[in-house]
Design an enzyme around this catalytic site. Structure first.
Site, PDB file in Angstrom:
ATOM      1  N   LYS A 116      21.435 -11.982 -13.554  1.00 32.39           N
ATOM      2  CA  LYS A 116      20.360 -11.283 -14.122  1.00 32.39           C
ATOM      3  C   LYS A 116      20.963  -9.966 -14.792  1.00 32.39           C
ATOM      4  CE  LYS A 116      16.614 -12.258 -10.989  1.00 32.39           C
ATOM      5  NZ  LYS A 116      17.238 -12.919  -9.884  1.00 32.39           N
ATOM      6  N   GLU A 200      16.478  -1.627 -11.776  1.00 31.96           N
ATOM      7  CA  GLU A 200      15.828  -1.034 -12.970  1.00 31.96           C
ATOM      8  C   GLU A 200      14.599  -0.397 -12.945  1.00 31.96           C
ATOM      9  OE1 GLU A 200      13.185  -5.086 -13.242  1.00 31.96           O
ATOM     10  OE2 GLU A 200      15.057  -5.165 -14.248  1.00 31.96           O
ATOM     11  N   ARG A 292      14.989 -23.734 -15.834  1.00 33.37           N
ATOM     12  CA  ARG A 292      14.487 -25.093 -15.148  1.00 33.37           C
ATOM     13  C   ARG A 292      13.032 -24.947 -15.242  1.00 33.37           C
ATOM     14  NH1 ARG A 292      11.682 -22.462 -11.018  1.00 33.37           N
ATOM     15  NH2 ARG A 292      12.506 -20.592 -10.297  1.00 33.37           N
TER      16      ARG A 292
END
Length: 663
Positions: A116, A200, A292
């Site tokens: 990420k 974050e 996916r």
């Protein structure tokens, strides 16, 4: 197109892929663990082969075992489904190296998104908006604490690898950071094998909007519009819909363009999802790309009329995308919810056990059911406890919500507890109906959707259950051989001066009621416990429907269940009633006085924070269990001395095992 495909997954996604392959004339090869030897996907596939023990790491996460089956059975391609190895770049690379086609993006694209942190840096450089935060490699606890102070609170700690809501914590104050970091890193290591995290800024009351993207090997990249997944609990999606009621046409265009830009930045092929977080003003920020197919892909299929699994197969076989961007349109509104074996009244604790009764709504033009189990199957402790996905479609959102309520009302699940009642309340909640729900709504008010029972409605549901049982008793009596015209064969207690009383005992939740009923053939007097009698002046039973006229009012009920259980649905809520036989006793609960803390389900002890002889306080965490991919904190119910703590870190325990005992 391929002639044979191996499905490296289980559950409803494996069944979904098998159905599409069957329609296209493709032979399917399933793999299974010891726990799934008789699972639905095994029974549906053309052939199936064992790959190891029940734990995922001993079976579905064993890429070598899956590849061995693929080679031996001549599979031309492997479909990874979602979860397990679907986003594992090493597995995708090994599949291609074996001369077998991987139905998904390239290993290189996965590696760009596998972290990420790296993904955020790449998107930022590509012009895709990202949330401010820290994605660096320095994972020292003090360094992370300094970065947290720089970003400011509230902030979110997120596992840098993986997904599914695992390894995520919201921190609102500096003194909470160290404990949250430790827990997040431990959960990330257990779930994904790596404990790296990123930080974050946490956006208050955000919406979760994701864009379905598709790319092929011919340079084409498109999007198939958005899905909104703002109804979440502990970062797990609960309800998904398309189109988003929040997104305007202009915002849809900008988000679609940004998603395509993100996919092109990593040379993406096949199906993927670009996830954005959107603030109340409509500003959106990149979260991640799921490389996916997503669990919620059916809502996109229903509004576009496309089969995304078929698209996956065609793109992996080297074909170009079947449609260009301008040819894809949205029609109507689709909503999906997930039926889980879990107990909403116990903090949504996952459940397991045999599905002794499973009735799901009939599929038609408006209702779709994706499930990996049928009645009699077992929900095991080793995998996600999903029972089925219900997906509905109609011309607009209000009608789709009405369809969903009808579909949920038709569900009957017995065995492990389920979330069906919770979902019924959710789709009637004002925040869902008015489309104002944000990602933190359910976690901010965990008790908001608990059943607030209307006493009059409860009484009527009980009367309806009793009448359904009386009809069943009459039917059974009339089935007895003898003179059908003789009152002695009526079985209603008639004894020459009218109908005698029928006495029943019913269990409703934790309570037991004695029931007195008299009458026959749809006209009864029903007394529940100490309440005043209810006069049933007319009743009709037609299959699953029961119509009652009681005390001057009439209502229709949906009736389900079996001989000992009656499920009553009044159109708004459900009530399950058990009729007890004489030898059954009302079980008194001594749980309130029990000083033993027991395992709520099978699992592994990951942390022990106390020892026998310690003095503990109410609410103090004594140990942490890991079960069904989540951590469960076991806390002291009261102040006292810890007389016993007989478990150790790493130990696997069964349900109801004593974990600790207070003196």
């Amino acid at each position: 197109m391929f002639s044979s495909v191996l499905i490296a997954n289980r559950g409803e996604i494996a069944c979904r892929v098998i159905r599409t392959c069957r329609r296209l004339g493709i032979r399917t090869i399933a793999v299974y663990s010891e726990a799934d030897a008789q699972a639905l996907h095994v029974r549906m596939a053309d052939e199936a082969w064992p790959i190891g023990g029940p734990r995922p790491q001993d079976s579905y996460l064993r890429g070598d075992a899956i590849l061995e089956v693929a080679r031996a059975r001549g599979a031309q391609a492997i479909h990874p489904g979602y979860g397990f190895l679907s986003e594992n770049a090493d597995f995708a690379e090994a599949v291609e190296a074996a001369g077998i086609r991987f139905i998904g993006p390239s290993a290189a694209s996965m590696r760009k998104m596998g972290s990420k942190a790296g993904a955020k840096d790449l998107m930022d450089a590509s012009g895709v908006p990202v949330v401010p935060g820290y994605t660096g490699e320095d994972q020292d606890a003090q360094a992370l604490a300094r970065e947290a102070q720089r970003i400011g609170f509230p902030l979110m700690i997120k596992a840098a690898h993986g997904g599914g809501g695992k390894g995520m914590r919201i921190v609102r104050a500096a003194d909470e950071f160290a404990a949250a970091l430790e827990s997040c890193q431990r959960e990330a290591a257990n779930a994904f094998g790596r404990d790296r995290v990123l930080l974050e800024r946490y956006i208050e009351q955000p919406r979760h909007i994701e864009i379905q993207v598709f790319g092929d090997g011919h340079g084409n990249t498109i999007h198939l519009f958005e899905r909104e997944c703002s109804a979440q609990r502990r970062y797990q999606k609960v309800l998904e819909e398309s189109p988003s009621p929040f997104v305007t046409g202009e915002l849809r265009t900008r988000m679609g363009e940004a998603a395509v830009l993100a996919a092109r930045a990593i040379d993406y092929t096949n199906a993927g999802t670009v996830e954005f977080i959107v603030d109340p003003a409509g500003a959106f920020y990149f979260m991640e790309i799921n490389t996916r197919l997503q669990v919620e892909h059916p809502v996109t299929e229903l509004v576009t009329g496309l089969d995304l699994v078929e698209w996956q197969l065609r793109v992996a076989a080297g074909e170009a995308l079947p449609l260009a961007q301008h040819a894809i349109t949205q029609q109507g509104h689709a909503i999906e919810v997930r039926l889980y074996a879990e107990d909403p009244d116990a903090g949504f604790l996952p459940g397991s056990g045999v599905l002794t009764r499973l009735r799901l709504p009939r599929e038609d033009a408006h209702v779709r059911v994706d499930s990996g189990v049928v009645e009699g199957d077992t929900v095991t402790i080793f995998y996600d406890p999903m029972i089925a996905k219900l997906i509905v479609h109609d011309a607009d959102r209000p009608r789709a919500l009405a369809r969903l309520r009808e579909a949920l009302a038709a569900c009957e699940i017995e065995g492990p507890k389920s979330n069906v009642g919770f979902l019924e309340r959710l789709v009637r909640d004002q925040a869902v109906v008015e489309a104002t729900i944000d990602t933190g709504y359910l976690d901010r008010q965990p008790d908001a959707l608990r059943q607030a029972a209307d006493p009059q409605a409860v009484a009527m549901q009980r009367v309806a259950a009793v009448v359904a049982e009386l009809f069943a008793l009459e039917e059974a009596a009339h089935a007895t051989p003898g003179d059908p015209h003789s009152p002695w064969s009526a079985g209603d207690g008639w004894h020459g001066v009218g109908a005698a009383a029928t006495r029943l005992r019913l269990r409703d939740g934790e309570g037991v009621l004695d029931v007195h009923a008299s009458g026959r053939h749809g006209r009864w007097s029903v007394t529940l416990g100490d309440a005043a009698p209810s006069a049933v002046t007319a009743a009709r039973r037609d299959g699953e429907w029961l119509w009652l006229q009681v005390d001057g009012s009439s209502r229709r009920y949906r009736i389900g269940g079996d001989r000992d259980h009656v499920l009553v649905h009044d159109g708004d809520s459900r009530r399950a009633v058990q009729f007890m036989r004489r030898e059954q006793r009302a079980a008194g609960s001594a749980a309130g006085n029990d000083s033993r803390l027991r395992a709520p389900m099978p699992g592994r002890i990951v942390v022990v924070r106390a020892a026998a002889g310690d003095t503990v306080s109410a609410g103090q965490e004594l140990l942490v269990m890991e079960a069904m991919k989540m951590e469960i904190s076991i806390k002291a119910p009261r102040d006292g001395e810890l007389a016993e703590l007989p478990v150790a870190e790493g130990e696997f325990v069964e349900a109801d095992t004593t974990l600790a005992r207070l003196a």
